[in-house]
Design an enzyme around this catalytic site. Structure first.
Site, PDB file in Angstrom:
ATOM      1  N   SER A   1     -19.211 -48.828  17.322  1.00  0.00           N
ATOM      2  CA  SER A   1     -19.572 -49.280  15.984  1.00  0.00           C
ATOM      3  C   SER A   1     -19.108 -50.717  15.818  1.00  0.00           C
ATOM      4  CB  SER A   1     -18.901 -48.383  14.939  1.00  0.00           C
ATOM      5  OG  SER A   1     -18.763 -49.087  13.720  1.00  0.00           O
TER       6      SER A   1
ATOM      7  N   LYS B   1     -15.032 -45.574  16.996  1.00  0.00           N
ATOM      8  CA  LYS B   1     -16.265 -44.808  17.176  1.00  0.00           C
ATOM      9  C   LYS B   1     -16.753 -44.779  18.613  1.00  0.00           C
ATOM     10  CE  LYS B   1     -18.854 -43.553  14.406  1.00  0.00           C
ATOM     11  NZ  LYS B   1     -19.250 -42.513  13.489  1.00  0.00           N
TER      12      LYS B   1
ATOM     13  N   GLU C   1     -29.388 -39.531  20.312  1.00  0.00           N
ATOM     14  CA  GLU C   1     -30.088 -39.699  19.029  1.00  0.00           C
ATOM     15  C   GLU C   1     -31.455 -40.325  19.261  1.00  0.00           C
ATOM     16  OE1 GLU C   1     -27.407 -41.683  16.296  1.00  0.00           O
ATOM     17  OE2 GLU C   1     -25.801 -40.335  16.892  1.00  0.00           O
TER      18      GLU C   1
ATOM     19  N   HIS D   1     -27.345 -19.157  15.556  1.00  0.00           N
ATOM     20  CA  HIS D   1     -27.215 -19.711  14.194  1.00  0.00           C
ATOM     21  C   HIS D   1     -26.107 -20.763  14.135  1.00  0.00           C
ATOM     22  CE1 HIS D   1     -29.626 -16.205  12.782  1.00  0.00           C
ATOM     23  NE2 HIS D   1     -28.942 -15.591  13.750  1.00  0.00           N
TER      24      HIS D   1
END
Ligand code: ARG
Length: 456
Positions: free
Chosen positions: A276, A282, A289, A155
């Site tokens: 970024s 970043k 992704e 979980h």
């Protein structure tokens, strides 16, 4: 000129032609189409439909067509609606009228089914090789981390200590099943439709067993009507690809979470991270992704194609032309993803300190219950006792090991001096030495088995 103009007094509407043409995407089947034609020319000669010389002329002409495609010199002409039409048209330009004998007894229906199966078999082999490389990268990294402990989650909540190797190896086994699915899909693909004609079979005595064997199939198809419209192999392969992608998408999700500074368990190599344009700090895991994102597209290919199949009447229908873009896209997507995902894993840095720092004593609550079980308490009661201990520790603002023995005894008299030994993450992991467990020895066992499979 189209292959079927005789019956018509007017050419097709230009917009219909553009919609109908599959040459923009099926040209990549040229090698398989030409191989099929060469074998078929020999089969026609074997059946006495054409002479051996004619077969040789056709085969020579087809060789030239291959060279033109290989060298990117093939010129498309008006009316080349698909790869089969284009190859036959060019062949006839090269060898003259004898080229027109090649299609005897054959239809584009058995032809396309044959070409596409051959292509899919080769594509499955290519993907399998790439999956093996990814598995090898996983094993290599896992081998270095059988003793590196981290929290295991259920979980997404901290659950029990495991090793980084155990986490990594979980994906090896998913991919192992994916490979098995790909192989079994490939096995079902290896059935040759050529010689089925348009739907009813061939009146010419072409040796279908020989055609199948020469093209690398296991056997000829058993029913010509089924053979020309059977696209199970496309759905099979799309599914095998989808589930594999779903597994890699889950791995990607773990990597995204674990590389987040809040976890900091792993760091992606600079070459496999992105920045970024605005925020200088970043460090994004875009490859992961993309793995996750493109899995959606792959699932779309599968569900879309199943929807195409489900309402089709017997025999070939043009709907089936939809099979190609779905599978071409799925294979190409995986071909681009797998090397990057493999390299990301190969260059992943495991931050042992951050993993260790995340080991909190609540991860040992099950061990504490198991300790009580060892002293004779039924597990259900032990679970309840430890639940109370966890609550007590939280109330007192202390960790489990900080609770004095007297306090523990206050909850259950079963606790004794030796409870102190329970508060060790190494011990917790070591205890789970069942086959497939997180204990370092058990994990080394799965790694040994994995390596044996990789080298077999
Ligand atoms: N381009 C077609 C396809 O991909 C080839 C088969 C055409 N057959 C036909 N009867 N029109 O499905």
């Amino acid at each position: 000129m189209s292959l079927w103009g005789g019956r018509f007094s007017e050419p097709s509407d230009e917009e219909l032609r553009q919609l109908n043409d599959s040459i923009p995407f099926d040209h990549i089947l040229y090698a398989e189409d030409i191989e099929g034609s060469m074998v078929y020319a020999r089969a026609l000669a074997g059946a006495g439909v054409i002479s051996a010389d004619e077969a040789e002329t056709i085969i020579q002409g087809l060789r030239q067509v291959t060279e033109e495609f290989d060298a990117d010199r093939f010129q498309l002409a008006e009316g080349d609606e698909d790869i089969h039409t284009a190859v036959e048209r060019r062949l006839t330009e090269i060898v003259g009228d004898v080229g027109g004998k090649l299609h005897t007894g054959r239809s584009r229906n058995d032809q396309v089914a044959t070409d596409f199966r051959l292509w899919a078999m080769r594509a499955a082999d290519g993907l399998a090789d790439e999956l093996r490389r990814l598995q090898a990268a996983i094993v290599t990294l896992a081998e270095q981390h059988t003793e590196t402990l981290m929290p295991g989650y259920t979980h997404l909540q901290p659950a029990q200590p495991i090793s980084a190797a155990h986490w990594l190896m979980s994906f090896f086994w998913m991919l192992e099943r994916d490979l098995d699915r790909l192989h079994s899909a490939r096995r079902r693909m290896a059935v040759c439709p050529l010689g089925s004609g348009a739907l009813a079979g061939s009146p010419f005595a072409v040796d279908r067993r020989r055609i199948a064997a020469e093209l690398g199939f296991d056997r000829p198809s058993a029913n010509s009507l089924d053979a020309v419209s059977d696209r199970d192999f496309v759905a099979d392969m799309l599914y095998a690809i989808c589930l594999c992608a779903a597994h890699l998408s889950r791995m990607a999700e773990d990597i995204l979470i674990y590389s987040n500074p809040a976890f900091g368990f792993i760091t992606l190599d600079d070459r496999y991270s992105t920045g970024s344009s605005l925020m200088p700090q970043k460090r994004n895991a875009d490859p992961m992704e993309l793995m996750r994102g493109k899995t959606g597209r792959l699932i779309g290919n599968l569900t879309g194609f199943l929807s195409t199949l489900k309402g089709l009447p017997s025999g070939y229908n043009k709907d089936l032309q939809e099979d190609k873009e779905a599978l071409f896209d799925a294979v190409e997507t995986m071909r681009r993803l797998l090397p990057v995902v493999g390299a990301t894993v190969r260059h992943l840095r495991i931050n042992e300190d951050a993993m260790e720092a995340a080991l909190t004593e609540d991860l040992l609550a099950t061990d504490l219950a198991d300790y009580l079980v060892g002293r004779g308490l039924p597990f259900r009661q032990a679970h309840h006792v430890v639940g109370s201990v966890v609550r007590l520790a939280a109330d007192r603002g202390e960790s489990l090991s900080q609770l004095p023995l007297s306090v523990l005894k206050g909850v259950s008299t079963v606790f004794a001096e030796d409870v102190a030994a329970v508060f060790s993450f190494e011990r917790s992991a070591r205890q789970r030495n069942s086959i497939g467990g997180a204990a370092p020895d058990a994990v080394r066992g799965q790694i040994a088995e994995a390596k044996a499979r990789l080298s077999s």
